[in-house]
Design an enzyme around this catalytic site. Structure first.
Site, PDB file in Angstrom:
ATOM      1  N   LYS A 159       0.844  -1.207   0.000  1.00  0.00           N
ATOM      2  CA  LYS A 159       0.000   0.000   0.000  1.00  0.00           C
ATOM      3  C   LYS A 159       0.879   1.256   0.000  1.00  0.00           C
ATOM      4  O   LYS A 159       2.089   1.170   0.283  1.00  0.00           O
ATOM      5  CB  LYS A 159      -0.900  -0.031   1.234  1.00  0.00           C
ATOM      6  CG  LYS A 159      -0.125  -0.095   2.529  1.00  0.00           C
ATOM      7  CD  LYS A 159      -0.972  -0.661   3.673  1.00  0.00           C
ATOM      8  CE  LYS A 159      -0.213  -0.546   4.979  1.00  0.00           C
ATOM      9  NZ  LYS A 159      -0.869  -1.286   6.061  1.00  0.00           N
ATOM     10  N   ARG A 191     -10.861  -0.535  14.884  1.00  0.00           N
ATOM     11  CA  ARG A 191     -10.581   0.285  13.722  1.00  0.00           C
ATOM     12  C   ARG A 191     -11.303  -0.316  12.522  1.00  0.00           C
ATOM     13  O   ARG A 191     -12.185   0.286  11.947  1.00  0.00           O
ATOM     14  CB  ARG A 191      -9.058   0.308  13.524  1.00  0.00           C
ATOM     15  CG  ARG A 191      -8.538   1.394  12.669  1.00  0.00           C
ATOM     16  CD  ARG A 191      -7.026   1.315  12.539  1.00  0.00           C
ATOM     17  NE  ARG A 191      -6.565   0.082  11.912  1.00  0.00           N
ATOM     18  CZ  ARG A 191      -5.382  -0.063  11.312  1.00  0.00           C
ATOM     19  NH1 ARG A 191      -4.525   0.940  11.292  1.00  0.00           N
ATOM     20  NH2 ARG A 191      -5.038  -1.197  10.753  1.00  0.00           N
ATOM     21  N   TYR A 211      15.896  30.208   8.782  1.00  0.00           N
ATOM     22  CA  TYR A 211      14.671  30.929   9.145  1.00  0.00           C
ATOM     23  C   TYR A 211      14.560  31.119  10.647  1.00  0.00           C
ATOM     24  O   TYR A 211      14.927  30.231  11.429  1.00  0.00           O
ATOM     25  CB  TYR A 211      13.438  30.157   8.664  1.00  0.00           C
ATOM     26  CG  TYR A 211      13.127  30.372   7.201  1.00  0.00           C
ATOM     27  CD1 TYR A 211      12.801  31.640   6.714  1.00  0.00           C
ATOM     28  CD2 TYR A 211      13.149  29.315   6.312  1.00  0.00           C
ATOM     29  CE1 TYR A 211      12.513  31.838   5.375  1.00  0.00           C
ATOM     30  CE2 TYR A 211      12.857  29.496   4.969  1.00  0.00           C
ATOM     31  CZ  TYR A 211      12.536  30.768   4.500  1.00  0.00           C
ATOM     32  OH  TYR A 211      12.250  30.947   3.180  1.00  0.00           O
ATOM     33  N   MET A 236      12.013  24.601   2.803  1.00  0.00           N
ATOM     34  CA  MET A 236      11.261  23.769   1.864  1.00  0.00           C
ATOM     35  C   MET A 236      12.197  22.960   0.954  1.00  0.00           C
ATOM     36  O   MET A 236      11.979  21.780   0.705  1.00  0.00           O
ATOM     37  CB  MET A 236      10.340  24.641   0.998  1.00  0.00           C
ATOM     38  CG  MET A 236       9.445  23.832   0.084  1.00  0.00           C
ATOM     39  SD  MET A 236       8.459  24.852  -1.025  1.00  0.00           S
ATOM     40  CE  MET A 236       7.343  25.636   0.112  1.00  0.00           C
TER      41      MET A 236
HETATM   42  C1  PLP Z   1      -0.050  -2.098   6.630  1.00  0.00           C
HETATM   43  C2  PLP Z   1      -0.625  -3.395   7.013  1.00  0.00           C
HETATM   44  C3  PLP Z   1       0.177  -4.538   7.041  1.00  0.00           C
HETATM   45  C4  PLP Z   1       1.683  -4.477   6.920  1.00  0.00           C
HETATM   46  O1  PLP Z   1       2.168  -3.950   8.133  1.00  0.00           O
HETATM   47  P1  PLP Z   1       3.743  -3.832   8.445  1.00  0.00           P
HETATM   48  O2  PLP Z   1       3.783  -3.429   9.868  1.00  0.00           O
HETATM   49  O3  PLP Z   1       4.271  -2.797   7.527  1.00  0.00           O
HETATM   50  O4  PLP Z   1       4.333  -5.161   8.189  1.00  0.00           O
HETATM   51  C5  PLP Z   1      -0.441  -5.754   7.269  1.00  0.00           C
HETATM   52  N1  PLP Z   1      -1.779  -5.833   7.489  1.00  0.00           N
HETATM   53  C6  PLP Z   1      -2.568  -4.753   7.511  1.00  0.00           C
HETATM   54  C7  PLP Z   1      -4.016  -4.908   7.777  1.00  0.00           C
HETATM   55  C8  PLP Z   1      -2.021  -3.498   7.274  1.00  0.00           C
HETATM   56  O5  PLP Z   1      -2.811  -2.416   7.311  1.00  0.00           O
END
Ligand code: PLP
EC number: 5.1.1.1
Length: 373
Positions: A41, A140, A261, A312
């Site tokens: 992701k 969640r 800055y 930046m």
């Molecule tokens: C992001 C995610 C993972 C991978 O998690 P890592 O800690 O990066 O290994 C696995 N399962 C779910 C549901 C996630 O959201």
């Protein structure tokens, strides 16, 4: 450094064979009956899904996890039809057709998402593959105990081809946290009320909680990209990401001279200050000044502090401790890499390596290392 990279301000190296090696390490850590998937992701944690996903596929990965439908559609263009793509957030209402067209398996997190997917299955006249998520204690995503009871009562799973039942751990990076065992037993208990299917609970850190947490499939992301899944212990993974910032100019200033800055930094001694071509638009937090450090590759023993406010497009580095070392324009300083481990940099900045990786901006010149030296 080739001509293309000579223009670079920030230079990001991504070691693809190291990702494959990390995949193999995790595979040898789990039992033979356990599959190892990959979380890709957020553009493979900022590293580039187009480059990373085929490497994992070649290493044998056939289960990929993305968060959004769009990510799944893009991923499908880069890997073969033999790989399963699980979409973690589940479809938004009305997006079910896109999910089906890209051959994604949605993770159904709520009774509403189940109803939406069932509706499409009915229209299609066939069972459609999907994943069910259980809320085992993170509040969640996923079905609660009450949801699961209601599903059983209404036959609400008819028309679904359930490929996987999963849940996610909140505290896996703290092995002694009591929530790990609590979530494991809650997952087992609730899972028993759902149809027979493969099960998955562990991401990177969960893999290192032991075989009880492995079930049929583990879903690492961070560890594949070189992050340490066992914080406080030596990192069992190979480094993947190296971030260099290159020098634009340097100067010698008197004690009492301000830098950057808000004149936040004032030199306490005669100092040599280098201006480097990476700023907060490249993912280095504005507040990294006086916290982050960089190293010159020839002197990895000398930690050079980032000083003042990060701008930046640039930042200031106190290179006084390099003495009169020759530092021509274009000199590379390592901000993240084997000498400046991702997890150390992140904890200094009061964040986690995940956030640093996914914040790496679009401006770095990216070099994908294709084969190990
Ligand atoms: C992001 C995610 C993972 C991978 O998690 P890592 O800690 O990066 O290994 C696995 N399962 C779910 C549901 C996630 O959201």
């Amino acid at each position: 450094m080739n001509n293309f990279q000579s223009r670079a301000g920030g230079w990001l190296q991504i070691d693809l064979p190291a990702i494959a090696e990390n995949y193999r390490r995790l595979r040898s850590h789990v039992g033979r009956n356990v599959s190892v998937g990959a979380a890709v992701k957020a553009d493979a944690y900022g590293l580039g899904i187009a480059q990373v996903a085929p490497v994992l596929h070649n290493a044998g990965c056939r289960h990929f996890f993305v968060a959004t439908v769009d990510e799944g559609v893009v991923l499908r263009e880069h890997i073969g039809p033999d790989a399963k793509i699980f979409q973690l957030n589940g479809p938004m209402p009305g997006a079910e057709n896109v999910v089906l067209a890209a051959d994604l398996h949605p993770v159904l997190n709520s009774r509403e998402q189940i109803a939406g997917w069932r509706h499409l299955a009915k229209q299609q006249g066939r069972p459609l593959p999907c994943v069910l998520q259980i809320d085992s204690g993170m509040s969640r995503f996923g079905l609660s105990e009450a949801d699961i009871r209601a599903l059983g009562a209404d036959d609400a799973l008819e028309g679904l081809q359930i490929e996987l039942v999963m849940s996610h751990l909140a505290c896996a990076d703290e092995p002694s946290h009591p929530q790990n065992a609590a979530q494991l037993s809650r997952f087992r208990a609730l899972r028993a009320h759902l149809p027979e299917a493969s099960s998955s609970l562990a991401a990177s850190s969960g893999i290192f909680l032991g075989p009880d947490f492995h079930f049929d499939l583990v879903r690492p992301g961070y560890a594949l990209y070189g992050g340490n899944p066992v914080l406080g212990h030596p990192n069992p993974m190979r480094n993947v990401v190296t971030l260099h910032a290159r020098l634009i100019q340097d100067r010698v200033i008197e004690a009492g001279t301000a830098v950057g800055y808000s004149a936040r930094f004032v030199a306490q001694r005669p100092s040599r200050i280098a201006t480097l071509a990476i700023g907060y638009a490249d993912g280095l937090p504005r507040a990294a000044g006086d916290i982050a450090t960089a190293i010159h590759p020839a002197r990895p023993d000398v930690k050079l502090p980032v000083i003042g406010r990060v701008s930046m497009d640039c930042m200031a580095l106190d290179v006084t401790d390099l003495g009169d070392m020759d530092l021509p324009p274009g000199t590379c300083f390592e901000l993240i890499g084997t000498h400046r481990p991702l997890d150390d940099v992140a904890s200094g900045l009061d964040t986690i390596g995940y956030e640093l990786l996914t914040s790496l901006g679009r401006r770095h010149h990216r070099e994908y290392i294709e084969s190990s030296l």
